[in-house]
Design a protein around this motif. Sequence first.
Motif, PDB file in Angstrom:
ATOM      1  N   THR A   1       0.883  -1.155   0.000  1.00 22.84           N
ATOM      2  CA  THR A   1       0.000   0.000   0.000  1.00 22.84           C
ATOM      3  C   THR A   1       0.926   1.212   0.000  1.00 22.84           C
ATOM      4  OG1 THR A   1      -1.725   1.172   1.230  1.00 22.84           O
ATOM      5  CG2 THR A   1      -0.250  -0.197   2.530  1.00 22.84           C
ATOM      6  N   ASP A   2       0.579   2.246  -0.741  1.00 23.36           N
ATOM      7  CA  ASP A   2       1.525   3.341  -0.953  1.00 23.36           C
ATOM      8  C   ASP A   2       1.760   4.169   0.310  1.00 23.36           C
ATOM      9  OD1 ASP A   2       1.563   2.819  -3.819  1.00 23.36           O
ATOM     10  OD2 ASP A   2      -0.444   3.684  -3.826  1.00 23.36           O
ATOM     11  N   THR A   3       2.997   4.535   0.504  1.00 25.16           N
ATOM     12  CA  THR A   3       3.412   5.497   1.546  1.00 25.16           C
ATOM     13  C   THR A   3       3.012   5.092   2.976  1.00 25.16           C
ATOM     14  OG1 THR A   3       1.432   6.887   1.343  1.00 25.16           O
ATOM     15  CG2 THR A   3       3.315   7.472  -0.052  1.00 25.16           C
TER      16      THR A   3
ATOM     17  N   ASP B   1      -0.296  -6.491 -15.918  1.00 25.06           N
ATOM     18  CA  ASP B   1      -1.546  -6.239 -15.181  1.00 25.06           C
ATOM     19  C   ASP B   1      -1.220  -5.737 -13.764  1.00 25.06           C
ATOM     20  OD1 ASP B   1      -2.569  -7.524 -17.388  1.00 25.06           O
ATOM     21  OD2 ASP B   1      -3.208  -9.320 -16.301  1.00 25.06           O
ATOM     22  N   THR B   2      -2.222  -5.257 -13.088  1.00 28.39           N
ATOM     23  CA  THR B   2      -2.082  -4.944 -11.655  1.00 28.39           C
ATOM     24  C   THR B   2      -3.201  -5.679 -10.916  1.00 28.39           C
ATOM     25  OG1 THR B   2      -1.282  -2.756 -12.283  1.00 28.39           O
ATOM     26  CG2 THR B   2      -1.801  -3.087  -9.968  1.00 28.39           C
ATOM     27  N   LEU B   3      -2.851  -6.224  -9.738  1.00 32.00           N
ATOM     28  CA  LEU B   3      -3.861  -6.858  -8.881  1.00 32.00           C
ATOM     29  C   LEU B   3      -4.064  -6.016  -7.629  1.00 32.00           C
ATOM     30  CD1 LEU B   3      -2.181  -9.357 -10.303  1.00 32.00           C
ATOM     31  CD2 LEU B   3      -3.574 -10.712  -8.788  1.00 32.00           C
TER      32      LEU B   3
ATOM     33  N   PHE C   1      -8.424   3.976  -9.789  1.00 28.82           N
ATOM     34  CA  PHE C   1      -8.501   4.840  -8.604  1.00 28.82           C
ATOM     35  C   PHE C   1      -8.730   3.906  -7.418  1.00 28.82           C
ATOM     36  CE2 PHE C   1     -11.258   8.613  -6.750  1.00 28.82           C
ATOM     37  CZ  PHE C   1     -10.386   8.708  -5.679  1.00 28.82           C
ATOM     38  N   TRP C   2      -7.754   3.841  -6.493  1.00 26.64           N
ATOM     39  CA  TRP C   2      -7.913   2.907  -5.382  1.00 26.64           C
ATOM     40  C   TRP C   2      -7.773   3.571  -4.027  1.00 26.64           C
ATOM     41  CZ3 TRP C   2      -3.481   2.645  -8.504  1.00 26.64           C
ATOM     42  CH2 TRP C   2      -2.253   2.799  -7.871  1.00 26.64           C
ATOM     43  N   ASP C   3      -8.307   2.852  -3.048  1.00 29.91           N
ATOM     44  CA  ASP C   3      -8.282   3.277  -1.651  1.00 29.91           C
ATOM     45  C   ASP C   3      -7.128   2.535  -0.984  1.00 29.91           C
ATOM     46  OD1 ASP C   3      -8.785   3.692   1.060  1.00 29.91           O
ATOM     47  OD2 ASP C   3     -10.959   3.606   0.834  1.00 29.91           O
TER      48      ASP C   3
ATOM     49  N   PRO D   1       9.707  -1.056 -21.508  1.00 31.53           N
ATOM     50  CA  PRO D   1       9.730   0.078 -20.551  1.00 31.53           C
ATOM     51  C   PRO D   1       8.325   0.596 -20.208  1.00 31.53           C
ATOM     52  CG  PRO D   1      10.314   0.821 -22.757  1.00 31.53           C
ATOM     53  CD  PRO D   1      10.051  -0.635 -22.886  1.00 31.53           C
ATOM     54  N   ARG D   2       7.548  -0.280 -19.563  1.00 30.40           N
ATOM     55  CA  ARG D   2       6.172   0.105 -19.170  1.00 30.40           C
ATOM     56  C   ARG D   2       6.217   1.378 -18.321  1.00 30.40           C
ATOM     57  NH1 ARG D   2       3.214  -1.054 -14.394  1.00 30.40           N
ATOM     58  NH2 ARG D   2       1.033  -1.669 -14.622  1.00 30.40           N
ATOM     59  N   ARG D   3       5.334   2.336 -18.641  1.00 31.39           N
ATOM     60  CA  ARG D   3       5.313   3.579 -17.870  1.00 31.39           C
ATOM     61  C   ARG D   3       3.885   3.929 -17.483  1.00 31.39           C
ATOM     62  NH1 ARG D   3       7.184   8.500 -20.252  1.00 31.39           N
ATOM     63  NH2 ARG D   3       6.600   7.599 -22.254  1.00 31.39           N
TER      64      ARG D   3
HETATM   65  C1  SIN Z   1       2.064   1.206  -7.902  1.00 26.95           C
HETATM   66  O1  SIN Z   1       2.578   0.259  -7.317  1.00 26.95           O
HETATM   67  O2  SIN Z   1       1.747   2.246  -7.302  1.00 26.95           O
HETATM   68  C2  SIN Z   1       1.840   1.109  -9.395  1.00 26.95           C
HETATM   69  C3  SIN Z   1       1.228  -0.182  -9.823  1.00 26.95           C
HETATM   70  C4  SIN Z   1       1.487  -0.485 -11.263  1.00 26.95           C
HETATM   71  O3  SIN Z   1       2.400   0.080 -11.869  1.00 26.95           O
HETATM   72  O4  SIN Z   1       0.770  -1.330 -11.801  1.00 26.95           O
END
Ligand code: SIN
Length: 289
Positions: free
Chosen positions: A116-118, A141-143, A248-250, A266-268
């Motif tokens: 979870t960020d920060t 993908d992102t989970l 957009f996530w919590d 180089p995924r951005r």
């Molecule tokens: C993240 O970890 O904040 C980004 C997730 C992603 O790049 O899929």
Amino acid sequence: MSAVLHHAPSHPTETLRVTRLEPTIGAEIAGIDLRQPLTPALRDELRGLLLEHKVIFFRDQAISTEQQIAFAREFGELYVHPTTQQNDPTQPQAHLIQAQDERKLYGPRTSGRWHTDTSWLLQPTLGAILRAVDLPPVGGDTLWADTAAVYRALPDELREEIDDLHVVHDFKSSLDKVGYDYPILAHPLVRTHPETGEDGLFINFSQNPSVIGWTPEKSKQLIDRLLLEFNKPEHQVRFKWQENSVAFWDNRSTLHYPVYNYGGYPRRMERVLIAYDDIPHRVRRANAA
Ligand code: SIN
């Protein structure tokens, strides 16, 4: 199925079309143009959908960095991260998320990708808005995992054992590299979401989690057990990015996991963080079962 729905469904909307992706986490939202300013009613509705679904997705939103920042600002003050790079130094709120930096951060430890960020902050960020900028032809993908579903899935005795623990969130080595002086701190492992009242786990597998007051062996055993639960697809939603997708996530009710299965591409991505989560805490209910 109703047993798994812990929030009342959001009020039906005249314009938004909401497709639930999994029983407790994830919804795709259509019928909105993120380039346009939000009315207060629409903003409140989106916030309600975020609380209900924990992560919401938008397709076909050809928004600029400025429009992404403006959208995020509707939901609170923005947080400028001290270690992430920017695409454009005049837009410090938009963090460039690049495959090579992320790989350095999480390395080959797949466990470290659930985060979870920060969470290293005393007051972590409330949520994030991520936009695809350059995607590999396939993969990347992102989970997201529902931290309350993970908590509920633990055996009763284990939930009781961990209810009052504090877990370390250690981002110090990355912060030191940019000369940002901040102490290592611990947060309660089980927290009550300040808006929904739902109890869930608050842990960051990328920040050397360890239980305060436990031996390293006992602590590792617990962290591994929790990771096992986070890894279960039952608690997750998996998002397949496309050009112009936005998520957009919590951060208070989810962990996320970027999948690195696209070689050297180089995924951005560009990410804007919304500041000021309440300090994580646990609400003890007098009549809790
Ligand atoms: C993240 O970890 O904040 C980004 C997730 C992603 O790049 O899929």
